[in-house]
Design a protein around this motif. Sequence first.
Motif: not given
Length: 446
Positions: A328-331, A370-371, A375-379
């Motif tokens: 999974s790519f982070s935002p 999954k991010f 904003e990708g604040y957590y995974l």
Amino acid sequence: MMNCHAGALAVPTNDMVVTARLRRLGEPITLFGEREMERRDRLRMLTAKLDSEGQLDKLMKAHEEEEPALMTSGQDAAEEEMLEYPFCTEGSKELLNARVDIAKYSSVRAARRLQRARLKRETPCEDEDGEMNASLKQAGNLALDCSEFGDDRPLSGCSFSKDGEFLATCSITGVAKVWKAPQISSIVSTLKAHTERLTDVAFSPANNNCLATASADRTAKLWDSDGTLVRTFEGHLDRLARIGFHPSGKYIGTASFDKTWRLWDVDTGVELLLQEGHSRSVYGIAFHHDGSLVGSCGLDSLARVWDLRTGRSVLALEGHVKPVLSMSFSPNGYHLATGGEDNTCRIWDLRKRRSLYVIPAHSNLVSNVKFEPREGYYLVTASYDTTAKVWSGKDFTHVKTLSGHESKVTSLDITPDGECIATVSHDRTIKLWSSRSCDKEGMDVD
């Protein structure tokens, strides 16, 4: 390591040249039931073995003495010429148009992402740490919101729609279902057309009414959310694993046990790209949020990042010691998470081109990662140890364990607003986890 080394080697795409090289190396030019792709893999592994044993001179001599694979029309065999062949085949006009479209789309998205990041850094009123802490606090308060049996047999995938109002699930019965969220008590539609078990399902990020399924019958199918079959994508030589939409919604990526991943045009159903690069089955596929990159991972313990605008493999991520099953790519644009059978989740920094952090995430294999999509604040990671876990997107510390399933958790998804997480399992249940309060009367807990 031999498999990783072999996967990085280039071998001819012309089958006649492949057989000529095998003959010169004293190997059988074909084995019983062997297909062209398998013959290429055999030559690749032999090349890697000779290289590791220091017999490269023998290999080079064989190449120099290689006989031409084709004869010039009308000429005698004595006048054969060396065949000039490409290491890659020429792409179609449709692929060229797709690359141009992806380049235009991704450049705009990347510019917006960088502008937003610059604004957060330079504007005093923007408190990014405060936003992240609030998001992590909310994630720490996640609790079971509702639970429902999704099928008579184990579930294999799930996906939220663009607006988060629908949840699609699939199972090994070969049936996918669309549920009304957030209380998944009513079925909107049932999707039946595949002849084998379903391996994954994905909603389009651009259209609430469009979703795709992947199956062990070697096909992917595009559906309307009302259950109408739109088209079938055929071409893979073995069963499919994961499936994903490009952020634009115009393209679909499929990963398969035939050691390839492929890119398809959603509107026409045309296969735009057949991409090799893994020495074993390709299991996972994920698109960068800008749309410029795509990641693939597989049973060769390797993850690769590809540039969709050029077709080149820009990164080979080695670190997992067992098959890699999800990514999974982070935002934020530069972090990538991978999970695999070694029970770990690795965080990669695309800027530094290396592994940034290793999370000893679970006591069994990591089936999905999954991010948080804003904003990708957590995974979030899912595992065969019957749990899903939430991790900080800043320092990757543990935030919350989601316990409740009685068997392997096979897949997960997060709503676009990041407020709800769905997990599906071999225990046949769908579970929604939310920090929002849920009336006791409204809960449907199995």
